[in-house]
Motif scaffolding. Structure first.
Motif, mmCIF file in Angstrom:
data_model
loop_
_atom_site.group_PDB
_atom_site.id
_atom_site.type_symbol
_atom_site.label_atom_id
_atom_site.label_comp_id
_atom_site.label_asym_id
_atom_site.label_seq_id
_atom_site.Cartn_x
_atom_site.Cartn_y
_atom_site.Cartn_z
ATOM 1 N N ASP A 24 -8.252 9.283 -0.734
ATOM 2 C CA ASP A 24 -8.643 7.571 -1.423
ATOM 3 C C ASP A 24 -8.140 6.884 -0.702
ATOM 4 O OD1 ASP A 24 -8.240 6.166 -3.784
ATOM 5 O OD2 ASP A 24 -5.828 5.810 -3.663
ATOM 6 N N MET A 25 -7.438 6.843 0.603
ATOM 7 C CA MET A 25 -7.383 5.583 1.802
ATOM 8 C C MET A 25 -9.056 5.578 2.178
ATOM 9 S SD MET A 25 -5.220 4.777 4.723
ATOM 10 C CE MET A 25 -5.859 4.813 6.330
ATOM 11 N N THR A 26 -9.207 6.116 2.457
ATOM 12 C CA THR A 26 -10.563 6.644 3.542
ATOM 13 C C THR A 26 -11.631 5.701 2.662
ATOM 14 O OG1 THR A 26 -9.810 8.649 4.594
ATOM 15 C CG2 THR A 26 -12.544 8.062 4.615
ATOM 16 N N LYS B 173 -11.093 4.060 -0.220
ATOM 17 C CA LYS B 173 -11.164 2.167 0.137
ATOM 18 C C LYS B 173 -11.753 1.029 1.105
ATOM 19 C CE LYS B 173 -7.091 2.259 -3.434
ATOM 20 N NZ LYS B 173 -7.294 3.212 -4.349
ATOM 21 N N ILE C 236 1.118 -1.110 -0.546
ATOM 22 C CA ILE C 236 0.106 0.081 0.384
ATOM 23 C C ILE C 236 0.305 1.716 -0.210
ATOM 24 C CG2 ILE C 236 -1.924 -1.143 1.433
ATOM 25 C CD1 ILE C 236 -1.021 0.386 3.722
ATOM 26 N N LEU D 72 -4.248 9.960 1.505
ATOM 27 C CA LEU D 72 -4.790 9.564 2.450
ATOM 28 C C LEU D 72 -6.740 9.533 2.190
ATOM 29 C CD1 LEU D 72 -2.738 11.587 5.107
ATOM 30 C CD2 LEU D 72 -3.115 9.161 5.193
ATOM 31 N N PHE E 285 -0.025 5.697 0.239
ATOM 32 C CA PHE E 285 -0.676 6.980 0.163
ATOM 33 C C PHE E 285 -0.788 7.948 0.542
ATOM 34 C CE2 PHE E 285 -3.812 3.486 1.152
ATOM 35 C CZ PHE E 285 -4.969 2.423 -0.156
#
Length: 156
Positions: free
Chosen positions: A58-60, A62, A48, A56, A50
Motif C-alpha cells: 500500500d505504501m508503494t 501511495k 503514517i 508495504l 504501513f
C-alpha cells in the motif's frame, strides 16, 4: 544498556535497497527488506503506518502520487543491547517531484529510527520509524538531452 555496534555491510545495504525499492516503486523488493511483520511507521507527529506485506505494498502504491522520488542515504549508526537486539539511525534526504504542470521538488530531511532482525535468510528491517525534520520546496526541471551540450548553456 546500548553500545555502538560495528555493523556488517548487509545491515548498511538494507537502507540502500529500501531507497531503491521506494524510488522504483518496486513493492516486491520493498517487502524483501522487511520481516513478515515489518513496518514503516511515523515518528513524533508523523501519522503514517504501513505494517506487513499488505501495508508495504500500500505504501508503494501511495508513492505514485509523486512523479518520481530520489532517496539519498547518508549517515548510518548502529547499536546493540545486552540481549543482542540491533537498532540504528539513518539520515536521508528524500526528493519528491510533486504532481502538477510545473515541476516542483519537495525535499524532506529524514531520520529513520530502525530496528533489525536477523533471519535465516539474512538481516531485515523489523521497523523503520520515519521522522521528518523539515521540508524544502523549490522549482525543478525535467532532464532534456540538450542540457548536455558542450557549453552547458541550459544549466546556466
Amino acid at each position: 544498556m546500548m553500545a555502538a555496534y560495528c555493523a556488517p555491510q548487509e545491515l548498511h545495504d538494507l537502507a540502500f535497497r529500501y531507497a531503491q525499492a521506494v524510488d522504483r516503486r518496486d513493492a516486491d523488493k520493498l517487502v524483501s527488506v522487511f520481516t513478515d511483520d515489518g513496518a514503516v511507521m511515523g515518528f513524533g507527529e508523523n501519522p503514517i503506518s504501513f505494517r506487513g506485506e499488505a501495508g508495504l505494498r500500500d505504501m508503494t502504491e501511495k508513492l505514485s502520487a509523486f512523479r518520481m522520488t530520489m532517496h539519498k542515504v547518508f549517515n548510518q549508526t548502529f547499536e546493540k543491547d545486552g540481549s543482542g537486539n540491533i537498532t540504528g539511525e539513518t539520515y536521508c534526504v528524500a526528493s519528491h517531484i510533486l504532481p502538477g504542470k510545473d515541476w516542483r521538488v519537495m525535499d524532506m530531511a529524514i531520520r529513520y529510527h530502525n530496528s533489525y532482525r536477523h533471519l535465516e535468510t539474512g538481516w531485515r528491517f523489523y521497523e523503520r520509524r520515519l521522522e521528518v525534520l523539515w521540508v524544502e520546496t523549490r522549482a525543478a526541471s525535467p532532464f532534456t538531452a540538450s542540457m548536455m551540450k558542450e557549453d552547458l548553456g541550459d544549466f546556466v
